[in-house]
Design a protein around this motif. Structure first.
Motif, PDB file in Angstrom:
ATOM      1  N   PRO A   1      28.548  -8.783  85.173  1.00 17.67           N
ATOM      2  CA  PRO A   1      28.890  -9.105  83.778  1.00 17.67           C
ATOM      3  C   PRO A   1      30.394  -9.260  83.573  1.00 17.67           C
ATOM      4  CG  PRO A   1      27.394  -7.226  83.905  1.00 17.67           C
ATOM      5  CD  PRO A   1      27.882  -7.486  85.287  1.00 17.67           C
ATOM      6  N   ASP A   2      30.731 -10.103  82.644  1.00 17.84           N
ATOM      7  CA  ASP A   2      32.135 -10.230  82.257  1.00 17.84           C
ATOM      8  C   ASP A   2      32.642  -8.871  81.766  1.00 17.84           C
ATOM      9  OD1 ASP A   2      34.434 -10.924  80.279  1.00 17.84           O
ATOM     10  OD2 ASP A   2      34.046 -12.804  81.340  1.00 17.84           O
ATOM     11  N   LYS A   3      33.889  -8.574  82.087  1.00 19.94           N
ATOM     12  CA  LYS A   3      34.437  -7.237  81.795  1.00 19.94           C
ATOM     13  C   LYS A   3      34.507  -6.925  80.312  1.00 19.94           C
ATOM     14  CE  LYS A   3      37.171  -7.065  86.047  1.00 19.94           C
ATOM     15  NZ  LYS A   3      38.533  -6.982  86.644  1.00 19.94           N
ATOM     16  N   SER A   4      34.550  -7.930  79.473  1.00 15.18           N
ATOM     17  CA  SER A   4      34.667  -7.695  78.034  1.00 15.18           C
ATOM     18  C   SER A   4      33.340  -7.361  77.371  1.00 15.18           C
ATOM     19  CB  SER A   4      35.281  -8.922  77.354  1.00 15.18           C
ATOM     20  OG  SER A   4      34.422 -10.041  77.484  1.00 15.18           O
ATOM     21  N   LEU A   5      32.258  -7.395  78.127  1.00 15.53           N
ATOM     22  CA  LEU A   5      30.934  -7.174  77.551  1.00 15.53           C
ATOM     23  C   LEU A   5      30.571  -5.700  77.454  1.00 15.53           C
ATOM     24  CD1 LEU A   5      28.908  -9.912  79.484  1.00 15.53           C
ATOM     25  CD2 LEU A   5      29.898 -10.094  77.199  1.00 15.53           C
ATOM     26  N   ASP A   6      29.834  -5.362  76.411  1.00 15.12           N
ATOM     27  CA  ASP A   6      29.236  -4.038  76.274  1.00 15.12           C
ATOM     28  C   ASP A   6      27.790  -4.149  76.729  1.00 15.12           C
ATOM     29  OD1 ASP A   6      28.190  -1.605  75.585  1.00 15.12           O
ATOM     30  OD2 ASP A   6      28.714  -1.727  73.452  1.00 15.12           O
ATOM     31  N   MET A   7      27.513  -3.643  77.909  1.00 13.18           N
ATOM     32  CA  MET A   7      26.176  -3.785  78.482  1.00 13.18           C
ATOM     33  C   MET A   7      25.111  -3.008  77.716  1.00 13.18           C
ATOM     34  SD  MET A   7      26.095  -6.039  80.715  1.00 13.18           S
ATOM     35  CE  MET A   7      24.438  -5.721  81.322  1.00 13.18           C
ATOM     36  N   ASN A   8      25.512  -2.135  76.819  1.00 10.50           N
ATOM     37  CA  ASN A   8      24.527  -1.436  75.984  1.00 10.50           C
ATOM     38  C   ASN A   8      23.911  -2.386  74.952  1.00 10.50           C
ATOM     39  OD1 ASN A   8      24.831   1.146  77.182  1.00 10.50           O
ATOM     40  ND2 ASN A   8      26.719   1.479  76.006  1.00 10.50           N
ATOM     41  N   MET A   9      24.644  -3.455  74.650  1.00  9.90           N
ATOM     42  CA  MET A   9      24.133  -4.425  73.679  1.00  9.90           C
ATOM     43  C   MET A   9      23.263  -5.486  74.350  1.00  9.90           C
ATOM     44  SD  MET A   9      27.530  -5.002  71.312  1.00  9.90           S
ATOM     45  CE  MET A   9      26.686  -6.077  70.167  1.00  9.90           C
ATOM     46  N   LEU A  10      23.539  -5.796  75.606  1.00  8.87           N
ATOM     47  CA  LEU A  10      22.797  -6.834  76.317  1.00  8.87           C
ATOM     48  C   LEU A  10      21.570  -6.249  77.008  1.00  8.87           C
ATOM     49  CD1 LEU A  10      25.741  -8.816  77.938  1.00  8.87           C
ATOM     50  CD2 LEU A  10      24.464  -9.386  75.876  1.00  8.87           C
ATOM     51  N   VAL A  11      20.459  -6.945  76.889  1.00  4.78           N
ATOM     52  CA  VAL A  11      19.241  -6.527  77.580  1.00  4.78           C
ATOM     53  C   VAL A  11      19.494  -6.650  79.086  1.00  4.78           C
ATOM     54  CG1 VAL A  11      16.757  -6.903  77.847  1.00  4.78           C
ATOM     55  CG2 VAL A  11      17.878  -7.388  75.646  1.00  4.78           C
ATOM     56  N   GLY A  12      18.982  -5.703  79.862  1.00  3.66           N
ATOM     57  CA  GLY A  12      19.199  -5.699  81.299  1.00  3.66           C
ATOM     58  C   GLY A  12      18.261  -6.624  82.050  1.00  3.66           C
ATOM     59  N   SER A  13      18.017  -6.307  83.294  1.00  5.10           N
ATOM     60  CA  SER A  13      17.207  -7.166  84.167  1.00  5.10           C
ATOM     61  C   SER A  13      15.706  -6.949  83.999  1.00  5.10           C
ATOM     62  CB  SER A  13      17.589  -6.924  85.629  1.00  5.10           C
ATOM     63  OG  SER A  13      17.379  -5.559  85.977  1.00  5.10           O
ATOM     64  N   LYS A  14      15.324  -6.005  83.141  1.00 10.16           N
ATOM     65  CA  LYS A  14      13.912  -5.723  82.870  1.00 10.16           C
ATOM     66  C   LYS A  14      13.654  -5.816  81.367  1.00 10.16           C
ATOM     67  CE  LYS A  14      12.901  -4.688  87.175  1.00 10.16           C
ATOM     68  NZ  LYS A  14      11.960  -5.510  87.995  1.00 10.16           N
ATOM     69  N   LYS A  15      12.416  -6.136  81.012  1.00 11.90           N
ATOM     70  CA  LYS A  15      12.042  -6.200  79.601  1.00 11.90           C
ATOM     71  C   LYS A  15      12.217  -4.839  78.942  1.00 11.90           C
ATOM     72  CE  LYS A  15       7.127  -5.330  80.511  1.00 11.90           C
ATOM     73  NZ  LYS A  15       5.748  -5.864  80.409  1.00 11.90           N
ATOM     74  N   GLU A  16      12.419  -4.840  77.649  1.00 11.84           N
ATOM     75  CA  GLU A  16      12.643  -3.590  76.920  1.00 11.84           C
ATOM     76  C   GLU A  16      11.794  -3.560  75.647  1.00 11.84           C
ATOM     77  OE1 GLU A  16      16.740  -2.753  76.146  1.00 11.84           O
ATOM     78  OE2 GLU A  16      17.397  -3.343  78.164  1.00 11.84           O
ATOM     79  N   ARG A  17      11.391  -2.355  75.280  1.00 12.82           N
ATOM     80  CA  ARG A  17      10.672  -2.139  74.026  1.00 12.82           C
ATOM     81  C   ARG A  17      11.654  -2.185  72.869  1.00 12.82           C
ATOM     82  NH1 ARG A  17       5.446  -2.563  72.351  1.00 12.82           N
ATOM     83  NH2 ARG A  17       3.998  -1.730  73.890  1.00 12.82           N
ATOM     84  N   LEU A  18      11.248  -2.829  71.780  1.00 12.76           N
ATOM     85  CA  LEU A  18      12.105  -2.858  70.603  1.00 12.76           C
ATOM     86  C   LEU A  18      11.268  -3.120  69.356  1.00 12.76           C
ATOM     87  CD1 LEU A  18      15.043  -2.729  69.571  1.00 12.76           C
ATOM     88  CD2 LEU A  18      15.101  -5.225  69.723  1.00 12.76           C
ATOM     89  N   ASP A  19      11.425  -2.220  68.401  1.00 16.41           N
ATOM     90  CA  ASP A  19      10.787  -2.397  67.096  1.00 16.41           C
ATOM     91  C   ASP A  19      11.749  -3.220  66.239  1.00 16.41           C
ATOM     92  OD1 ASP A  19       9.292  -2.248  64.809  1.00 16.41           O
ATOM     93  OD2 ASP A  19       9.810  -0.158  64.349  1.00 16.41           O
ATOM     94  N   ILE A  20      11.487  -4.506  66.174  1.00 13.79           N
ATOM     95  CA  ILE A  20      12.440  -5.423  65.540  1.00 13.79           C
ATOM     96  C   ILE A  20      12.375  -5.312  64.016  1.00 13.79           C
ATOM     97  CG2 ILE A  20      13.065  -7.846  65.230  1.00 13.79           C
ATOM     98  CD1 ILE A  20      12.055  -8.353  68.074  1.00 13.79           C
ATOM     99  N   LYS A  21      13.549  -5.102  63.422  1.00 14.13           N
ATOM    100  CA  LYS A  21      13.661  -5.091  61.959  1.00 14.13           C
ATOM    101  C   LYS A  21      13.949  -6.502  61.447  1.00 14.13           C
ATOM    102  CE  LYS A  21      15.638  -0.407  61.963  1.00 14.13           C
ATOM    103  NZ  LYS A  21      16.855   0.396  61.650  1.00 14.13           N
ATOM    104  N   VAL A  22      15.059  -7.062  61.939  1.00 15.42           N
ATOM    105  CA  VAL A  22      15.426  -8.448  61.626  1.00 15.42           C
ATOM    106  C   VAL A  22      15.920  -9.087  62.910  1.00 15.42           C
ATOM    107  CG1 VAL A  22      16.878  -9.987  60.264  1.00 15.42           C
ATOM    108  CG2 VAL A  22      16.128  -7.812  59.277  1.00 15.42           C
ATOM    109  N   ALA A  23      15.445 -10.297  63.189  1.00 16.60           N
ATOM    110  CA  ALA A  23      15.836 -11.022  64.394  1.00 16.60           C
ATOM    111  C   ALA A  23      16.632 -12.264  64.018  1.00 16.60           C
ATOM    112  CB  ALA A  23      14.606 -11.419  65.206  1.00 16.60           C
ATOM    113  N   LEU A  24      17.713 -12.488  64.753  1.00 16.93           N
ATOM    114  CA  LEU A  24      18.562 -13.654  64.548  1.00 16.93           C
ATOM    115  C   LEU A  24      18.485 -14.558  65.772  1.00 16.93           C
ATOM    116  CD1 LEU A  24      21.006 -15.048  62.950  1.00 16.93           C
ATOM    117  CD2 LEU A  24      22.476 -13.673  64.427  1.00 16.93           C
ATOM    118  N   SER A  25      18.325 -15.857  65.552  1.00 20.55           N
ATOM    119  CA  SER A  25      18.291 -16.823  66.654  1.00 20.55           C
ATOM    120  C   SER A  25      19.383 -17.861  66.432  1.00 20.55           C
ATOM    121  CB  SER A  25      16.919 -17.500  66.739  1.00 20.55           C
ATOM    122  OG  SER A  25      16.881 -18.405  67.825  1.00 20.55           O
ATOM    123  N   ASN A  26      20.303 -17.983  67.400  1.00 22.17           N
ATOM    124  CA  ASN A  26      21.424 -18.912  67.306  1.00 22.17           C
ATOM    125  C   ASN A  26      21.192 -20.165  68.139  1.00 22.17           C
ATOM    126  OD1 ASN A  26      23.046 -17.308  65.637  1.00 22.17           O
ATOM    127  ND2 ASN A  26      24.030 -16.277  67.366  1.00 22.17           N
TER     128      ASN A  26
END
Length: 551
Positions: A507-532
């Motif tokens: 990853p680029d050094k400026s990234l916060d990997m806690n915000m980016l999904v990793g190499s495996k799928k993750e559970r998430l209860d979505i409140k609001v989703a944004l698509s760019n």
């Protein structure tokens, strides 16, 4: 100067339109006679009466104005010298063209035509005088999806492969690209129109059109639109808004090749099948839907523009059901060559599945893909009435322009920030409630970081926020990208799972990997989703989805 003689050109045009009506009932009847009677003397007499001084001045003029439009002239008209003095003192028309003296035949033809502008002017006047009932708060929901993609043509298969991190990037097989520096793409290897498109059309049409027709009809089927329900739909309130970035490039390219032999060899469908609107048009024709039917082309932002515009038709009460999205198929020599010449494509030919790597320091450009995504949007009350399955609710979104460069993103990301901020404001969403973003992130060296920085500026380091890029597995589907990614977003809401970012190994050094999904799928209860979705030309778009709640 002409402009000094009359304050309002629009007002003048309206007055001119009114010149074909007499100032009283008697003149009006003569006006009608001038159209019906064949004798030239009576016609000339009638016209002279219509254009008498009584009409051009005083109460006669105002009476005719009211007859035409049902409202007062503008203040500029009252302050002017009047229409008669305007034409008397100036040698130019309202449109700046010098008046040329007419011969007898031309004057007769002009006089015979008197009254025609009136027919045009009356209709808007009637519509303006008709009071429209205020619209209730019309909510827009997604009740069906259709997809054609490099990793599956069924929504469940498509999203299942995304969750497993399966890449659809491979060596190009459609043509010999051995001489090209880029030889990989998100190419669709197997595709059939059986049961969806007429065989004759399947042989003639460009792929982007076939993808549109297939995905659109699959969205209807997925939305539970049975034959009985379809017959009961008000076709005048159903529309199609499906765009394309590049349209029928293959058909047009074949036409150019044929032209080298002779114009007689050119396919008569060459031009219509090359236009970006024809996929949506043919789908509307096939379905008999007579509501809003057109396409938008804003490069890779096309689909989001179409989706939000379709939703707005429903919100404004102009439609109850819309098929919307995008489609593209540009994996042909001219398409590959053009993007290669821009220096936009990855050249990781030896390892195709690892070529698309958003936010990774080793990214070297995007991977071109093909396909189509179509959403079935519906007004909530109608959807509930027919007991439709509701995937999600579309809250709204926004469009902006970077107004900076044809290809490069704005260095400060101001256009993207403005787009996201406007989307939140117009949808009434709190920034802290957005906990999932399906990013545009196409694996380009500059744009990936600019989008990430814009997201940080808008949302801060929200510990609940997760970001991923569907393009890491299917490449950039150009005009279809936004719709296919919107389907991925909707499926994430439905399933409670968000797909991984594959190939994010360094990853680029400026990234916060806690915000980016990793190499495996993750559970998430979505409140609001944004698509760019962003496109060449500085086109920015953001749309917002939420789980449907029966409020």
């Amino acid at each position: 100067m002409v402009t000094s003689s009359i304050a309002s050109p629009l007002c003048t045009w309206l007055v001119a339109a009114c010149m074909s009506v007499s100032s009283d009932e008697k003149d009006s009847s003569n006006f009608q006679c001038s159209k019906l009677l064949g004798r030239s003397a009576r016609r000339r007499k009638s016209i002279r009466k219509c254009n008498s001084g009584n009409f051009m001045n005083g109460s006669g003029m105002l009476s005719s104005w009211h007859t035409c439009f049902g409202f007062e002239p503008c203040e500029g008209y009252y302050n002017s010298k009047g229409l008669s003095s305007f034409f008397a003192e100036n040698a130019f028309s309202v449109f700046g063209v010098k008046q040329v003296p007419l011969n007898r035949r031309q004057r007769r033809m002009r006089n015979n035509a008197l009254g025609k502008p009136m027919a045009v002017a009356l209709q808007p006047a009637k519509e303006a005088m008709t009071k429209k009932k205020p619209l209730k708060n019309r909510r827009v929901v997604v009740t069906g999806v259709g997809v054609v993609s490099p990793i599956g043509h069924d929504p469940d298969m498509f999203y299942g492969n995304l969750l497993e991190g399966i890449s659809g990037i491979s060596q190009i097989e459609a043509f010999d690209c051995s001489e090209f520096p880029t030889r990989i793409a998100g190419e669709i290897k197997e595709f059939s129109t059986d049961g969806w498109v007429a065989p004759k059309l399947s042989k003639r049409a460009d792929k982007f059109m076939l993808y549109t027709l297939t995905a659109g009809k699959k969205a209807l089927a997925d939305g539970g639109i049975t034959e009985d329900i379809f017959q009961d739909l008000d076709k005048a309130r159903c529309g199609v808004l499906i765009g394309s970035a590049l349209g029928g490039m293959k058909v047009f390219h074949d036409g150019i090749e044929a032209l080298q032999v002779s114009y007689r060899k050119v396919n008569p469908f060459c031009v219509p099948f090359a236009t970006t609107n024809m996929g949506a048009a043919l789908l509307a024709i096939d379905l008999g839907w007579m509501g809003p039917s057109y396409s938008i082309s804003t490069a890779c932002a096309t689909s989001n523009f179409c989706i939000l515009s379709a939703a707005n038709h429903i919100i404004r009460g102009e439609a109850d059901m819309m098929l919307c999205g995008g489609s593209d198929s540009a994996i042909i020599p001219i398409g590959l060559g053009g993007f290669t010449a821009c220096g936009a494509l990855s050249q990781r030919n030896s390892d195709p599945t690892r070529a698309s790597r958003p936010w990774d320091v080793d990214r070297d450009g995007f991977v071109i893909g093909e396909g189509s995504g179509v959403l079935l949007l519906e007004e909530l009350e109608q959807a509930k009435k027919r007991k439709a399955k509701i995937y999600a609710e579309l809250l709204g979104g926004s469009f902006t322009s970077d107004a900076y460069h044809m290809i490069e993103p704005h260095p400060e990301g101001s256009g993207v920030v403005l787009c996201i901020e406007k989307a939140l404001a117009q949808s009434g969403v709190k920034r802290e409630d957005v906990n999932y973003i399906n990013a545009h992130a196409a694996s380009t060296p500059t744009a990936d970081l600019k989008e990430y920085q814009a997201i940080l500026q808008c949302f801060g380091k929200n510990p609940e926020l997760k970001i991923n890029s569907t393009k890491s597995m299917i490449g950039n589907l150009l005009g279809a990208a936004g719709a296919v990614e919107a389907i991925a977003t909707i499926k994430a809401i439905q399933t409670g799972w968000i797909h991984p970012n594959i190939n994010l190994e360094n990853p680029d050094k400026s990234l916060d990997m806690n915000m980016l999904v990793g190499s495996k799928k993750e559970r998430l209860d979505i409140k609001v989703a944004l698509s760019n979705s962003f496109g060449f030309g500085g086109h920015n778009s953001s749309i917002l989805f939420v789980p449907y709640k029966n409020i």
